[in-house]
Design a protein around this motif. Structure first.
Motif, PDB file in Angstrom:
ATOM      1  N   SER A  60      -4.287  62.450  -5.947  1.00 31.48           N
ATOM      2  CA  SER A  60      -3.015  62.998  -6.419  1.00 31.48           C
ATOM      3  C   SER A  60      -1.986  63.116  -5.292  1.00 31.48           C
ATOM      4  O   SER A  60      -0.808  62.793  -5.475  1.00 31.48           O
ATOM      5  N   TRP A  61      -2.448  63.555  -4.111  1.00 30.34           N
ATOM      6  CA  TRP A  61      -1.493  63.780  -3.025  1.00 30.34           C
ATOM      7  C   TRP A  61      -0.944  62.473  -2.464  1.00 30.34           C
ATOM      8  O   TRP A  61       0.168  62.443  -1.939  1.00 30.34           O
ATOM      9  N   SER A  62      -1.710  61.398  -2.551  1.00 32.02           N
ATOM     10  CA  SER A  62      -1.159  60.105  -2.124  1.00 32.02           C
ATOM     11  C   SER A  62      -0.034  59.667  -3.059  1.00 32.02           C
ATOM     12  O   SER A  62       1.028  59.211  -2.612  1.00 32.02           O
ATOM     13  N   TYR A  63      -0.250  59.820  -4.370  1.00 29.01           N
ATOM     14  CA  TYR A  63       0.826  59.509  -5.324  1.00 29.01           C
ATOM     15  C   TYR A  63       2.032  60.420  -5.089  1.00 29.01           C
ATOM     16  O   TYR A  63       3.193  59.979  -5.174  1.00 29.01           O
ATOM     17  N   TYR A  64       1.742  61.674  -4.791  1.00 30.36           N
ATOM     18  CA  TYR A  64       2.817  62.657  -4.570  1.00 30.36           C
ATOM     19  C   TYR A  64       3.673  62.259  -3.368  1.00 30.36           C
ATOM     20  O   TYR A  64       4.912  62.280  -3.427  1.00 30.36           O
ATOM     21  N   GLN A  65       3.011  61.880  -2.266  1.00 31.88           N
ATOM     22  CA  GLN A  65       3.762  61.478  -1.070  1.00 31.88           C
ATOM     23  C   GLN A  65       4.574  60.205  -1.326  1.00 31.88           C
ATOM     24  O   GLN A  65       5.716  60.074  -0.865  1.00 31.88           O
ATOM     25  N   LEU A 105       9.841  59.103 -10.336  1.00 33.25           N
ATOM     26  CA  LEU A 105       9.399  59.836 -11.527  1.00 33.25           C
ATOM     27  C   LEU A 105       8.087  59.267 -12.069  1.00 33.25           C
ATOM     28  O   LEU A 105       7.210  60.026 -12.517  1.00 33.25           O
ATOM     29  N   ALA A 106       7.943  57.946 -12.003  1.00 33.25           N
ATOM     30  CA  ALA A 106       6.701  57.327 -12.472  1.00 33.25           C
ATOM     31  C   ALA A 106       5.524  57.772 -11.604  1.00 33.25           C
ATOM     32  O   ALA A 106       4.425  58.063 -12.106  1.00 33.25           O
ATOM     33  N   LEU A 107       5.748  57.844 -10.304  1.00 32.23           N
ATOM     34  CA  LEU A 107       4.684  58.277  -9.388  1.00 32.23           C
ATOM     35  C   LEU A 107       4.380  59.763  -9.559  1.00 32.23           C
ATOM     36  O   LEU A 107       3.225  60.176  -9.472  1.00 32.23           O
ATOM     37  N   LEU A 108       5.406  60.556  -9.818  1.00 38.97           N
ATOM     38  CA  LEU A 108       5.174  61.977 -10.084  1.00 38.97           C
ATOM     39  C   LEU A 108       4.334  62.170 -11.348  1.00 38.97           C
ATOM     40  O   LEU A 108       3.452  63.033 -11.392  1.00 38.97           O
ATOM     41  N   GLU A 109       4.602  61.350 -12.351  1.00 38.00           N
ATOM     42  CA  GLU A 109       3.818  61.459 -13.584  1.00 38.00           C
ATOM     43  C   GLU A 109       2.344  61.149 -13.318  1.00 38.00           C
ATOM     44  O   GLU A 109       1.454  61.824 -13.833  1.00 38.00           O
ATOM     45  N   GLN A 110       2.087  60.127 -12.493  1.00 41.61           N
ATOM     46  CA  GLN A 110       0.703  59.816 -12.119  1.00 41.61           C
ATOM     47  C   GLN A 110       0.084  60.971 -11.327  1.00 41.61           C
ATOM     48  O   GLN A 110      -1.091  61.318 -11.504  1.00 41.61           O
ATOM     49  N   THR A 111       0.894  61.578 -10.477  1.00 39.47           N
ATOM     50  CA  THR A 111       0.433  62.732  -9.695  1.00 39.47           C
ATOM     51  C   THR A 111      -0.026  63.855 -10.611  1.00 39.47           C
ATOM     52  O   THR A 111      -1.127  64.402 -10.465  1.00 39.47           O
ATOM     53  N   PHE A 112       0.809  64.206 -11.570  1.00 37.65           N
ATOM     54  CA  PHE A 112       0.517  65.353 -12.444  1.00 37.65           C
ATOM     55  C   PHE A 112      -0.622  65.060 -13.412  1.00 37.65           C
ATOM     56  O   PHE A 112      -1.321  65.986 -13.840  1.00 37.65           O
ATOM     57  N   LEU A 146      -3.255  63.521 -12.546  1.00 37.94           N
ATOM     58  CA  LEU A 146      -4.448  63.783 -11.738  1.00 37.94           C
ATOM     59  C   LEU A 146      -4.578  65.251 -11.373  1.00 37.94           C
ATOM     60  O   LEU A 146      -5.683  65.798 -11.309  1.00 37.94           O
ATOM     61  N   GLU A 147      -3.451  65.906 -11.113  1.00 46.38           N
ATOM     62  CA  GLU A 147      -3.481  67.312 -10.668  1.00 46.38           C
ATOM     63  C   GLU A 147      -2.263  68.057 -11.223  1.00 46.38           C
ATOM     64  O   GLU A 147      -1.232  68.162 -10.548  1.00 46.38           O
ATOM     65  N   PRO A 148      -2.376  68.595 -12.426  1.00 54.15           N
ATOM     66  CA  PRO A 148      -1.239  69.275 -13.050  1.00 54.15           C
ATOM     67  C   PRO A 148      -0.691  70.442 -12.219  1.00 54.15           C
ATOM     68  O   PRO A 148       0.497  70.771 -12.343  1.00 54.15           O
ATOM     69  N   GLU A 149      -1.540  71.046 -11.391  1.00 54.01           N
ATOM     70  CA  GLU A 149      -1.104  72.203 -10.598  1.00 54.01           C
ATOM     71  C   GLU A 149       0.037  71.843  -9.639  1.00 54.01           C
ATOM     72  O   GLU A 149       0.783  72.734  -9.199  1.00 54.01           O
ATOM     73  N   LEU A 150       0.187  70.551  -9.321  1.00 55.13           N
ATOM     74  CA  LEU A 150       1.250  70.152  -8.400  1.00 55.13           C
ATOM     75  C   LEU A 150       2.640  70.200  -9.039  1.00 55.13           C
ATOM     76  O   LEU A 150       3.642  70.050  -8.338  1.00 55.13           O
ATOM     77  N   LYS A 151       2.705  70.424 -10.339  1.00 52.37           N
ATOM     78  CA  LYS A 151       4.016  70.557 -10.979  1.00 52.37           C
ATOM     79  C   LYS A 151       4.798  71.719 -10.355  1.00 52.37           C
ATOM     80  O   LYS A 151       6.013  71.613 -10.130  1.00 52.37           O
ATOM     81  N   GLU A 152       4.103  72.821 -10.122  1.00 50.30           N
ATOM     82  CA  GLU A 152       4.759  74.000  -9.542  1.00 50.30           C
ATOM     83  C   GLU A 152       5.287  73.684  -8.154  1.00 50.30           C
ATOM     84  O   GLU A 152       6.393  74.087  -7.786  1.00 50.30           O
ATOM     85  N   ASP A 153       4.496  72.943  -7.370  1.00 54.91           N
ATOM     86  CA  ASP A 153       4.943  72.570  -6.031  1.00 54.91           C
ATOM     87  C   ASP A 153       6.184  71.688  -6.110  1.00 54.91           C
ATOM     88  O   ASP A 153       7.147  71.876  -5.351  1.00 54.91           O
ATOM     89  N   ALA A 154       6.174  70.745  -7.027  1.00 50.38           N
ATOM     90  CA  ALA A 154       7.306  69.825  -7.161  1.00 50.38           C
ATOM     91  C   ALA A 154       8.580  70.566  -7.543  1.00 50.38           C
ATOM     92  O   ALA A 154       9.681  70.178  -7.128  1.00 50.38           O
ATOM     93  N   ARG A 155       8.443  71.618  -8.346  1.00 50.60           N
ATOM     94  CA  ARG A 155       9.630  72.385  -8.765  1.00 50.60           C
ATOM     95  C   ARG A 155      10.234  73.182  -7.620  1.00 50.60           C
ATOM     96  O   ARG A 155      11.331  73.728  -7.755  1.00 50.60           O
ATOM     97  N   GLN A 156       9.510  73.251  -6.473  1.00 47.98           N
ATOM     98  CA  GLN A 156      10.010  74.027  -5.338  1.00 47.98           C
ATOM     99  C   GLN A 156      10.170  73.201  -4.065  1.00 47.98           C
ATOM    100  O   GLN A 156      10.742  73.687  -3.086  1.00 47.98           O
ATOM    101  N   PHE A 157       9.695  71.954  -4.075  1.00 47.11           N
ATOM    102  CA  PHE A 157       9.697  71.157  -2.847  1.00 47.11           C
ATOM    103  C   PHE A 157      11.113  70.683  -2.532  1.00 47.11           C
ATOM    104  O   PHE A 157      11.749  70.006  -3.346  1.00 47.11           O
ATOM    105  N   PRO A 158      11.632  70.995  -1.328  1.00 48.32           N
ATOM    106  CA  PRO A 158      13.043  70.703  -1.013  1.00 48.32           C
ATOM    107  C   PRO A 158      13.418  69.223  -1.146  1.00 48.32           C
ATOM    108  O   PRO A 158      14.533  68.915  -1.573  1.00 48.32           O
TER     109      PRO A 158
END
Length: 372
Positions: free
Chosen positions: A315-320, A335-342, A344-356
């Motif tokens: 998940s974190w590789s897709y996220y980066q 956005l396509a990569l973020l969807e793949q990220t979530f 795999l790991e839905p909990e990263l949605k919260e991080d994405a909503r706050q990541f500068p």
């Protein structure tokens, strides 16, 4: 103690012939008992220490079972002392008939063990009385001094605690458990004046246990602070090899590699990769991607993350990769990569909503939809 709850690396396995010898069984049980008293009466900590000595699972279980039987006998003695009136209201009264030269070594150990029990219960005064009795019987009882040091830490008297840790180390200079306690105390007391003593203690631990994780963490930070990059690099490789999934090991590795010249840092990643086990190699690959990303070598970083995902989706590789694509203003791919990220790991949605670095997307309806 310490910053991590690590499983430490194992040494070469103890062969059955050695393990089953009477001499070795006696020595390893004494070692286990010492660790038990040092490490807050937790069998789990004893298990870790035994594995580090090279014992496999069944061997460790046998020693733990022997230790439990030994402790059960101590509890029986404790209950008999209660029944006889020697111990009143859970106060353990030192026996005045126990005098130096007239007791067995295990009696000294009992006073230390009872003292540790009382200290765990919070009865510090009774614990102190019992440790003092142990020292009256044997002025070389290292663990009595060490436990008094821990007791004074609880009391908030750090100077007194340090004095007792030093007394224990005067008897056994290489006792890693006491050195650990002293290291943690000096860290809490850190000033410019005692930094030298702190680092000397860290180095002493590493002389006796070159892969000690907390000591490695401290020496890496010290060397980085003082510009000793090659020394930091040597230590961080030891740390990462065994604890590659720990956040602190990752952060220190990245901090160390960032201080190397750019070309040298890439070569070091490739060379170090060859020395690691597969799980650690995968994590090092992720770190290399992060390093390239920090150098703004975005395409090279994406290539690394993509190759990792082909080995095993992460998940974190897709996220980066998504973050990089957003920095490159490639919103659709991001956005396509973020969807793949979530996925795999839905909990990263919260991080994405706050990541500068994703802030420009926060009001985008598509981003809102996939992070909902």
């Amino acid at each position: 103690m310490g910053l991590f709850d690590f499983l430490k690396p194992k040494k070469k396995r103890i062969d059955d012939e050695t393990f089953n010898s009477e001499q070795y069984r006696r020595e390893i049980l004494a070692f286990a008992k010492t660790i038990y008293f040092e490490q807050k009466l937790q069998y789990e900590n004893v298990e870790v220490a035994l594995q580090k000595q090279g014992l496999d699972g069944p061997q460790t279980a046998q020693v733990i079972e022997s230790l439990k039987r030994l402790n059960e006998h101590a509890v029986t003695d404790f209950n008999q002392a209660l029944d006889s009136g020697e111990i009143v209201d859970i106060k353990i009264t030192p026996n005045p008939e126990h005098v130096k030269g007239n007791v067995e070594p295990d009696q000294v150990d009992k006073y230390i063990g009872y003292g540790a029990f009382q200290m765990e219960r919070g009865d510090l005064e009774n614990a102190l009385e019992l440790f003092d009795k142990a020292l009256e019987l044997d002025e070389h009882a290292t663990l009595a001094y060490a436990n008094k040091g821990s007791l004074y830490v609880q009391k908030g008297d750090k100077a007194q605690a340090l004095d007792y840790f030093n007394k224990a180390l005067a008897i056994e200079p290489n006792h890693v458990g006491v050195l650990e306690n002293k290291m943690d105390l000096l860290y809490d007391m850190m000033t410019e004046e005692n930094e030298g003593e702190f680092i000397n203690t860290v180095e002493k631990i590493l002389e006796n246990d070159p892969e000690h994780p907390n000591a490695l963490i401290y020496i890496i930070q010290f060397n980085l602070k003082n510009g000793k990059v090659q020394a930091a690099l040597s230590s961080v490789k030891k740390l990462f090899a065994n604890y590659h999934s720990e956040h602190m090991a990752i952060q220190l590795l990245l901090a160390t590699f960032s201080m190397l010249p750019e070309a040298e840092s890439i070569k070091e990643f490739d060379h170090y990769h060859q020395t690691l086990m597969p799980d650690a190699q995968y994590q090092l690959g992720y770190c290399k991607g992060l390093h390239l990303q920090s150098l703004n070598k975005f395409e090279e970083a994406i290539a690394v993350f993509d190759s990792l995902n082909k080995l095993q989706p992460f998940s974190w590789s897709y996220y980066q990769m998504a973050i990089i694509k957003n920095l490159q203003s490639e919103t659709e791919e991001c956005l396509a990569l973020l969807e793949q990220t979530f996925n795999l790991e839905p909990e990263l949605k919260e991080d994405a909503r706050q990541f500068p670095h994703l802030q420009n997307l926060w009001n985008d309806p598509r981003f809102i939809a996939i992070t909902r």
